[in-house]
Write a protein that holds these residues in place. Structure first.
Motif, mmCIF file in Angstrom:
data_model
loop_
_atom_site.group_PDB
_atom_site.id
_atom_site.type_symbol
_atom_site.label_atom_id
_atom_site.label_comp_id
_atom_site.label_asym_id
_atom_site.label_seq_id
_atom_site.Cartn_x
_atom_site.Cartn_y
_atom_site.Cartn_z
ATOM 1 N N ALA A 28 0.737 -5.353 0.410
ATOM 2 C CA ALA A 28 -0.056 -5.918 -0.686
ATOM 3 C C ALA A 28 -0.422 -4.845 -1.704
ATOM 4 N N THR A 29 -0.672 -3.622 -1.244
ATOM 5 C CA THR A 29 -0.949 -2.530 -2.179
ATOM 6 C C THR A 29 0.276 -2.236 -3.033
ATOM 7 N N ALA A 30 1.451 -2.208 -2.422
ATOM 8 C CA ALA A 30 2.683 -1.992 -3.180
ATOM 9 C C ALA A 30 2.860 -3.086 -4.233
ATOM 10 N N TYR A 170 5.176 -10.327 -0.369
ATOM 11 C CA TYR A 170 4.614 -9.092 -0.926
ATOM 12 C C TYR A 170 5.700 -8.031 -1.103
ATOM 13 N N ILE A 171 6.498 -7.824 -0.065
ATOM 14 C CA ILE A 171 7.497 -6.755 -0.104
ATOM 15 C C ILE A 171 8.606 -7.077 -1.096
ATOM 16 N N ASP A 172 9.097 -8.305 -1.064
ATOM 17 C CA ASP A 172 10.162 -8.671 -1.996
ATOM 18 C C ASP A 172 9.684 -8.620 -3.446
ATOM 19 N N SER A 173 8.442 -9.003 -3.683
ATOM 20 C CA SER A 173 7.893 -8.953 -5.042
ATOM 21 C C SER A 173 7.791 -7.516 -5.523
ATOM 22 N N ALA A 174 7.352 -6.611 -4.635
ATOM 23 C CA ALA A 174 7.271 -5.199 -5.007
ATOM 24 C C ALA A 174 8.657 -4.630 -5.270
ATOM 25 N N ARG A 175 9.628 -4.986 -4.454
ATOM 26 C CA ARG A 175 11.000 -4.501 -4.634
ATOM 27 C C ARG A 175 11.595 -5.021 -5.932
ATOM 28 N N HIS A 176 11.257 -6.260 -6.264
ATOM 29 C CA HIS A 176 11.755 -6.842 -7.506
ATOM 30 C C HIS A 176 11.279 -6.040 -8.717
ATOM 31 N N GLU A 177 10.092 -5.440 -8.592
ATOM 32 C CA GLU A 177 9.542 -4.623 -9.680
ATOM 33 C C GLU A 177 10.010 -3.171 -9.597
ATOM 34 N N GLY A 178 10.880 -2.857 -8.624
ATOM 35 C CA GLY A 178 11.464 -1.519 -8.559
ATOM 36 C C GLY A 178 10.977 -0.637 -7.439
ATOM 37 N N ALA A 179 10.092 -1.136 -6.598
ATOM 38 C CA ALA A 179 9.607 -0.318 -5.491
ATOM 39 C C ALA A 179 10.734 -0.029 -4.513
ATOM 40 N N THR A 327 -14.027 -0.675 12.631
ATOM 41 C CA THR A 327 -14.971 0.364 12.206
ATOM 42 C C THR A 327 -16.341 0.040 12.802
ATOM 43 N N PRO A 328 -17.236 1.024 12.897
ATOM 44 C CA PRO A 328 -18.553 0.765 13.492
ATOM 45 C C PRO A 328 -19.375 -0.274 12.762
ATOM 46 N N ASP A 329 -19.252 -0.358 11.435
ATOM 47 C CA ASP A 329 -20.061 -1.309 10.680
ATOM 48 C C ASP A 329 -19.324 -2.596 10.334
ATOM 49 N N GLY A 330 -18.081 -2.734 10.782
ATOM 50 C CA GLY A 330 -17.327 -3.958 10.557
ATOM 51 C C GLY A 330 -16.698 -4.077 9.189
ATOM 52 N N ARG A 331 -16.961 -3.130 8.304
ATOM 53 C CA ARG A 331 -16.336 -3.148 6.984
ATOM 54 C C ARG A 331 -15.031 -2.370 7.010
ATOM 55 N N PHE A 332 -14.274 -2.472 5.917
ATOM 56 C CA PHE A 332 -12.957 -1.864 5.863
ATOM 57 C C PHE A 332 -13.054 -0.407 5.417
ATOM 58 N N VAL A 333 -11.927 0.262 5.420
ATOM 59 C CA VAL A 333 -11.836 1.624 4.885
ATOM 60 C C VAL A 333 -10.802 1.585 3.773
ATOM 61 N N ILE A 334 -11.281 1.499 2.527
ATOM 62 C CA ILE A 334 -10.406 1.366 1.363
ATOM 63 C C ILE A 334 -10.901 2.307 0.280
ATOM 64 N N GLY A 335 -9.996 3.140 -0.224
ATOM 65 C CA GLY A 335 -10.377 3.987 -1.339
ATOM 66 C C GLY A 335 -9.996 5.439 -1.157
ATOM 67 N N PRO A 336 -10.359 6.278 -2.122
ATOM 68 C CA PRO A 336 -9.960 7.688 -2.092
ATOM 69 C C PRO A 336 -10.678 8.467 -0.999
ATOM 70 N N VAL A 360 -7.491 -6.854 -0.850
ATOM 71 C CA VAL A 360 -7.506 -5.489 -0.325
ATOM 72 C C VAL A 360 -6.487 -4.634 -1.077
ATOM 73 N N GLY A 361 -5.273 -5.166 -1.253
ATOM 74 C CA GLY A 361 -4.250 -4.444 -2.000
ATOM 75 C C GLY A 361 -4.650 -4.221 -3.443
ATOM 76 N N ALA A 362 -5.292 -5.227 -4.044
ATOM 77 C CA ALA A 362 -5.736 -5.093 -5.431
ATOM 78 C C ALA A 362 -6.825 -4.039 -5.562
#
Length: 401
Positions: A28-30, A170-179, A327-336, A360-362
């Motif tokens: 989804a990130t791709a 998700y993967i085919d759409s990313a590949r279609h855009e050149g990934a 994760t301990p707090d049930g939230r995700f790990v997303i970001g830098p 999440v990907g967005a």
């Protein structure tokens, strides 16, 4: 799952972003990076197909009523994306991606008040969710007459998604855009200099990149250590699913039913039932194994007897297990990452990956382009950052055999 038939050979040369892991988080990130115009994307998967360990070994349920509001918000938006995509593909007669069957969550005792709060928050956010007294839930589903619950919620817009089709899209759409998408490529080195990402090495050689996205699921901590990044407390666990043979009294129109007090659920599947005891056991030495634990099968029998007495005599035909990273707090790990510039996390989705994948990907793609927005991000890895990172950890390349 997406595998050898969609594999590309390595094109070589520098890339703008390398994504490690082609499950829902990475795929989804791709997709979203490609939609934003990022042209040189490399998606690397260590297995011969995508979704082999987590994304393809789940119950495929889209559930929006959940306790933590930041997670619930992503679930609502992600479910809306899935429904919209399903409608689009259905009109084009290309796939039947989503079956809207609804969800029925049951609560008793100490879980009644929290479920009521979840219902209230969901309704306030515009979610199509109903609070049902026991008699109303039984009128909707008489099969549960022996189940010991006091309150229920029904969310009509929940349902079951074709996980293979969604991941492939998700993967085919990313590949279609050149990934560029590479299977059977294990990352063996992440190069870091002066606290900044420089590139990755696989069997194909070294690829320069300023950005790495760690979407490695149960292996995310290992990838993070290769980059000398921070160490968010991710815990890979094993979750089992079991299916029965055909049962002539099961209606394919039933919603999925989840006892949130005892944490056990079932839903129709292939003429019978799919069930889970919601176990979160240790994954064992072989993280990628899908072995079935006899102890968990016994746990399922105990929970089913207590929550759904009408199912006490069912016979399990087969089962499997997959990885859920918590994760301990049930939230995700997303970001830098707070220590290594150019290293981004999208991990710890804790079983919500199917439902939330699109948003999440967005979010990950947005934070790659605008990392300063991470300050307002409730899923930021910085919340787990060590208070005094060692500069010595920032200027090395780490390799594995």
């Amino acid at each position: 799952m997406v595998g050898r038939d969609s594999r590309q050979t390595g094109r070589g040369g520098p890339v703008d972003v390398v994504i490690i892991g082609a499950g829902f988080a990475g795929a989804a990130t791709a997709y979203h990076l490609a939609r934003r115009g990022v042209e040189r994307i490399l998606l690397v998967e260590m297995e011969a197909m995508a979704g082999l360990h987590s994304s393809g070994r789940n119950a495929a349920m889209v559930r929006q009523v959940t306790a933590d509001e930041p997670v619930a918000e992503l679930a609502r938006k992600g479910a809306a994306f899935i429904r919209g995509l399903a409608d689009e593909l259905r009109r084009a007669d290309t796939a039947d991606l989503f079956r809207r069957c609804g969800s029925l969550l049951l609560a008793s005792g100490a879980r009644v008040a929290p479920l009521e709060e979840d219902i209230r928050r969901g309704a306030a956010a515009g979610l199509e969710v109903e609070r049902l007294e026991r008699r109303d839930a039984l009128a909707r589903m008489p099969f549960l007459r022996d189940a010991p619950f006091e309150l229920a919620s029904f969310c009509a817009s929940d349902g079951v998604v074709d996980v293979a089709a969604l991941l492939r899209w998700y993967i085919d759409s990313a590949r279609h855009e050149g990934a560029e998408v590479l299977f059977e490529r294990r990352v063996t080195e992440i190069a870091v200099a002066d606290g900044t990402i420089r590139g990755v090495r696989t069997a194909d050689g070294f690829r320069e990149t300023p950005v790495i996205v760690n979407a490695a699921g149960g292996w995310a901590q290992q990838i993070g250590r290769m980059a000398r990044a921070s160490e968010p407390p991710l815990r890979p666990t094993r979750r089992h699913l079991f299916v029965t043979g055909p049962l002539d009294w099961v209606s394919p129109e039933w919603p999925f039913v989840w006892d949130v007090s005892r944490e056990v659920y079932f839903r129709p599947e292939a003429g019978g039932l799919l069930l889970s005891a919601c176990d979160v056991g240790e994954p064992g030495a072989n993280l990628g194994s899908d072995d079935v634990s006899r102890e968990v099968l016994e746990l399922l029998a105990t929970k089913v007897t207590r929550s759904f007495p009408a199912l006490e005599e069912i016979t399990i035909r087969h089962g499997w297990s997959g990885i859920r990273t918590l994760t301990p707090d049930g939230r995700f790990v997303i970001g830098p990452d707070p220590e290594i510039e150019g290293f981004h996390w999208v991990a710890g989705l804790g079983g919500h990956g199917v439902t939330t994948s699109a948003v999440v990907g967005a979010l990950c793609a947005e934070l790659i382009e605008s990392p300063q927005r991470d300050e307002a991000n409730p899923h930021s890895p910085a919340r787990f950052a060590r208070s005094a990172p060692s500069p010595a950890r920032r200027s090395e390349s780490t390799a594995v055999d």
